[in-house]
Scaffold this active site. Structure first.
Site, short mmCIF file in Angstrom:
data_model
loop_
_atom_site.label_atom_id
_atom_site.label_comp_id
_atom_site.label_asym_id
_atom_site.label_seq_id
_atom_site.Cartn_x
_atom_site.Cartn_y
_atom_site.Cartn_z
N HIS A 30 28.71 15.50 -9.96
CA HIS A 30 29.44 14.99 -11.10
C HIS A 30 30.18 16.13 -11.81
O HIS A 30 29.96 17.30 -11.52
CB HIS A 30 28.49 14.31 -12.09
CG HIS A 30 28.16 12.91 -11.74
ND1 HIS A 30 27.11 12.58 -10.92
CD2 HIS A 30 28.73 11.73 -12.09
CE1 HIS A 30 27.05 11.27 -10.77
NE2 HIS A 30 28.02 10.73 -11.48
N LYS A 74 28.74 16.14 -17.49
CA LYS A 74 27.64 15.20 -17.28
C LYS A 74 26.36 15.81 -17.81
O LYS A 74 25.94 16.89 -17.38
CB LYS A 74 27.50 14.90 -15.78
CG LYS A 74 26.38 13.95 -15.41
CD LYS A 74 26.70 12.52 -15.79
CE LYS A 74 25.66 11.56 -15.23
NZ LYS A 74 25.82 10.21 -15.78
#
Length: 234
Positions: A131, A135
């Site tokens: 990600h 995140k």
């Protein structure tokens, strides 16, 4: 439909654009430090906030008879409380670790493959998720949902572990790379071959659209639901 956005980061802003394009009105935008707001003017709320305030946002909605869709991850230690409150208030609530149509199909594919591989002990399962660097939680909620799908349907695993290998535990590697919306890879590896399934998000549009579709579906309903209910799959 009047929508309250609880969390106005990049995902909230993307949801706003899609909701307006679909003919809805954003009547409230709540950022992470906002605590004094009137949720009653909304028909439904969409929560993409942060773990520390998610349960408070959800509780506020349910206490004010506002159905709420939540895509915030990292707060699930309070999930059972949210479910109990929803039932007590006869409210409407959907939580999903990922609202993308493609990801929810991937969830079902993951469960099916786990069942098929359950008796093949020569294969070791592992998972990697990537990600963007903003995140906050690791592993991602999507990765945890995938891991739980494997554990529930494959008798060789009873837990997952982040960045480590342990007996009967599914290892998850979490990477954070700038501008990656989300990639999830599940590997079944033996001495002779590897079976891989993978979902790659190209942008945030799929997540945001799914959240708006879920909110549209939830209005007028009471109960605790999932994206399988919204999409009639699984």
């Amino acid at each position: 439909m009047n929508i309250a956005l609880l969390g106005y980061g990049r995902m909230g802003q993307t949801i706003e654009k899609i909701a307006i394009h679909r003919g809805h009105t954003i009547v409230l935008k709540v950022d992470k430090d906002d605590t004094d707001y009137d949720i009653s003017k909304a028909d439904v709320a969409i929560d993409f906030s942060i773990p520390s305030v998610a349960f408070g946002n959800i509780s506020n909605c349910l206490n004010n008879n506002i159905p709420v869709v939540s895509g915030t991850t990292g707060w699930l230690s309070d999930y059972d409380k949210a479910i109990a409150l929803c039932k007590e208030k006869n409210g409407g609530f959907i939580y999903a670790s990922n609202f993308s149509l493609g990801v929810n199909i991937f969830f079902e594919l993951n469960k099916t493959l786990a069942k098929m591989m359950s008796n093949l002990k020569q294969y070791n399962v592992s998972m990697e998720e990537i990600h963007h660097t903003k995140k906050l939680d690791a592993p991602s909620g999507t990765a945890i949902t995938l891991a739980e799908g494997i554990i529930d349907h494959n008798q060789n695993y009873d837990a997952w572990k982040l960045d480590e290998r342990a007996k009967n535990a599914l290892p998850i590697v979490a990477k954070r790379i700038e501008d990656v919306p989300g990639t999830h890879t599940v590997n079944y590896e033996s001495e002779v071959d590897t079976i891989t399934i993978e979902h790659i998000a190209h942008n945030r549009q799929g997540f945001a659209l799914g959240a708006v579709v879920a909110a549209e579906w939830l209005v007028g309903k009471t109960g605790v639901f999932s994206m399988n209910d919204v999409l009639n799959i699984g």
